[in-house]
Scaffold this active site. Structure first.
Site, PDB file in Angstrom:
ATOM      1  N   ASP A 125      -5.357  -0.975   3.695  1.00 32.88           N
ATOM      2  CA  ASP A 125      -4.200  -1.414   4.466  1.00 32.88           C
ATOM      3  C   ASP A 125      -3.848  -2.821   4.026  1.00 32.88           C
ATOM      4  O   ASP A 125      -4.726  -3.674   3.872  1.00 32.88           O
ATOM      5  CB  ASP A 125      -4.539  -1.390   5.962  1.00 32.88           C
ATOM      6  CG  ASP A 125      -3.364  -1.782   6.835  1.00 32.88           C
ATOM      7  OD1 ASP A 125      -2.218  -1.461   6.465  1.00 32.88           O
ATOM      8  OD2 ASP A 125      -3.598  -2.403   7.899  1.00 32.88           O
ATOM      9  N   THR A 126      -2.567  -3.078   3.796  1.00 31.73           N
ATOM     10  CA  THR A 126      -2.106  -4.420   3.448  1.00 31.73           C
ATOM     11  C   THR A 126      -1.177  -4.923   4.540  1.00 31.73           C
ATOM     12  O   THR A 126      -0.590  -4.119   5.281  1.00 31.73           O
ATOM     13  CB  THR A 126      -1.372  -4.431   2.093  1.00 31.73           C
ATOM     14  OG1 THR A 126      -0.198  -3.603   2.187  1.00 31.73           O
ATOM     15  CG2 THR A 126      -2.275  -3.921   0.978  1.00 31.73           C
ATOM     16  N   ARG A 149       4.134  11.501   3.819  1.00 30.40           N
ATOM     17  CA  ARG A 149       3.752  10.781   2.606  1.00 30.40           C
ATOM     18  C   ARG A 149       2.503  11.406   1.985  1.00 30.40           C
ATOM     19  O   ARG A 149       1.612  11.856   2.703  1.00 30.40           O
ATOM     20  CB  ARG A 149       3.474   9.308   2.917  1.00 30.40           C
ATOM     21  CG  ARG A 149       4.639   8.566   3.531  1.00 30.40           C
ATOM     22  CD  ARG A 149       4.273   7.149   3.925  1.00 30.40           C
ATOM     23  NE  ARG A 149       3.217   7.119   4.939  1.00 30.40           N
ATOM     24  CZ  ARG A 149       2.780   6.015   5.531  1.00 30.40           C
ATOM     25  NH1 ARG A 149       3.300   4.846   5.206  1.00 30.40           N
ATOM     26  NH2 ARG A 149       1.812   6.069   6.443  1.00 30.40           N
ATOM     27  N   ASP A 163       0.798  -1.221   0.000  1.00 31.62           N
ATOM     28  CA  ASP A 163       0.000   0.000   0.000  1.00 31.62           C
ATOM     29  C   ASP A 163       0.839   1.284   0.000  1.00 31.62           C
ATOM     30  O   ASP A 163       0.335   2.355   0.312  1.00 31.62           O
ATOM     31  CB  ASP A 163      -0.960   0.018   1.205  1.00 31.62           C
ATOM     32  CG  ASP A 163      -0.230  -0.207   2.530  1.00 31.62           C
ATOM     33  OD1 ASP A 163       0.944   0.185   2.656  1.00 31.62           O
ATOM     34  OD2 ASP A 163      -0.837  -0.791   3.448  1.00 31.62           O
ATOM     35  N   GLU A 194       2.063  -6.239   6.620  1.00 34.99           N
ATOM     36  CA  GLU A 194       3.437  -5.751   6.616  1.00 34.99           C
ATOM     37  C   GLU A 194       4.399  -6.760   5.987  1.00 34.99           C
ATOM     38  O   GLU A 194       4.175  -7.971   6.042  1.00 34.99           O
ATOM     39  CB  GLU A 194       3.893  -5.453   8.046  1.00 34.99           C
ATOM     40  CG  GLU A 194       3.065  -4.392   8.769  1.00 34.99           C
ATOM     41  CD  GLU A 194       3.294  -3.006   8.212  1.00 34.99           C
ATOM     42  OE1 GLU A 194       4.272  -2.816   7.465  1.00 34.99           O
ATOM     43  OE2 GLU A 194       2.486  -2.115   8.524  1.00 34.99           O
ATOM     44  N   ARG A 232       1.106   6.947   0.208  1.00 34.80           N
ATOM     45  CA  ARG A 232       0.338   5.954   0.962  1.00 34.80           C
ATOM     46  C   ARG A 232      -1.044   5.862   0.334  1.00 34.80           C
ATOM     47  O   ARG A 232      -1.722   6.865   0.154  1.00 34.80           O
ATOM     48  CB  ARG A 232       0.244   6.383   2.425  1.00 34.80           C
ATOM     49  CG  ARG A 232      -0.551   5.425   3.328  1.00 34.80           C
ATOM     50  CD  ARG A 232       0.143   4.097   3.451  1.00 34.80           C
ATOM     51  NE  ARG A 232      -0.411   3.267   4.496  1.00 34.80           N
ATOM     52  CZ  ARG A 232      -1.542   2.576   4.427  1.00 34.80           C
ATOM     53  NH1 ARG A 232      -2.284   2.657   3.334  1.00 34.80           N
ATOM     54  NH2 ARG A 232      -1.936   1.818   5.419  1.00 34.80           N
TER      55      ARG A 232
END
Length: 271
Positions: free
Chosen positions: A99-100, A145, A80, A102, A94
């Protein structure tokens, strides 16, 4: 907005010019000079409130429209996050609203489907024209970001990752919610098929990814013939043998075959 700003600028300019002529013809008075200064500050103030201030403070030239801005990909950081060339500078981006897992977190390490999400993200971005789109709210997060929607040849990368079960809908902060409904529909498709992150029970939750759930289940499965229960609670890591008074009500997060094995894993006997 630009037309309104230009019109206000012209009007204030005419007022200034008129007042300056009055002062020049009729002489100096504090009242006339005060009117001149008031008009000047009205001109500056109108410009400040009408112009998109994010362009001043962040250097990002966008007013939060649905325009897609062409950018150049530098590298894929994870599922992501990417690095791009934007306005001649390298910027991390971002992905908004997703959300993906880690891939290299200092505390969480590598989570299930983190590498798959990163690889799929790279694959999607590999061929085609890369563009980004800002929403109407914040465009920079606390880490510096950019926050944006990502497209390849006009197709949403976020939607693809959600549909394939490699991301979850997350970090929903109004007013940056333009595609929230669309993303939630894409996520439901993956949930229904139990694809990717949804194939692991209780892994993807509202507060993030819980890889310890999978690890604990695997530990119990591997030691299903062992009898010593290991439990992690507010008192620390404690193991319970079958003769322990708390054995029956203890939820096993990991099973051990011997007390020595439990001790080596950092567990202790109850006091």
């Amino acid at each position: 907005m630009d037309v309104l700003f230009a019109l206000m600028f012209v009007i204030c300019g005419l007022i200034l010019w008129s007042l300056a002529r009055v002062v020049r013809k009729k002489g100096f008075t504090w009242k006339r000079v005060g009117s001149l200064f008031l008009s000047f500050f009205l001109l500056i103030g109108s410009g400040f409130f009408l112009v998109d201030k994010s362009e001043i403070f962040s250097g990002i030239g966008t007013s939060g429209t649905t325009d897609q801005i062409p950018v150049e990909l530098v590298k894929v950081i994870d599922g992501d996050t990417i690095k791009i060339i934007y306005q001649g500078q390298e910027k991390n981006v971002r992905y908004l609203l997703i959300d993906t897992p880690e891939t290299n977190h200092p505390r969480l390490g590598k989570q299930p489907f983190g590498e798959e999400a990163k690889q799929r993200n790279a694959e999607l971005l590999k061929n085609g024209k890369l563009t980004i789109e800002f929403d109407v709210g914040e465009r920079i997060d606390k880490y510096g970001r950019l926050l944006a929607y990502i497209y390849i040849d006009g197709e949403s990368v976020q939607t693809k990752l959600l549909e394939e079960g490699l991301a979850r809908v997350a970090y929903v902060y109004p007013p940056n919610t333009r595609y929230l409904t669309l993303f939630e529909k894409a996520q439901k498709k993956a949930q229904k098929r139990e694809d990717g992150i949804w194939s692991i029970e209780n892994y993807a939750k509202d507060d993030g990814f819980h890889s310890e759930t999978e690890n604990s289940d695997q530990e119990i499965e591997n030691n299903q013939n062992c009898e010593i229960k290991g439990n992690i609670g507010s008192s620390g890591k404690i193991y319970h043998t079958p003769d322990s008074p708390w054995y029956k009500q203890t939820k096993a997060e990991v099973m051990f075959c011997t007390e020595e094995e439990a001790a080596e894993a950092g567990f202790r006997a109850p006091k």
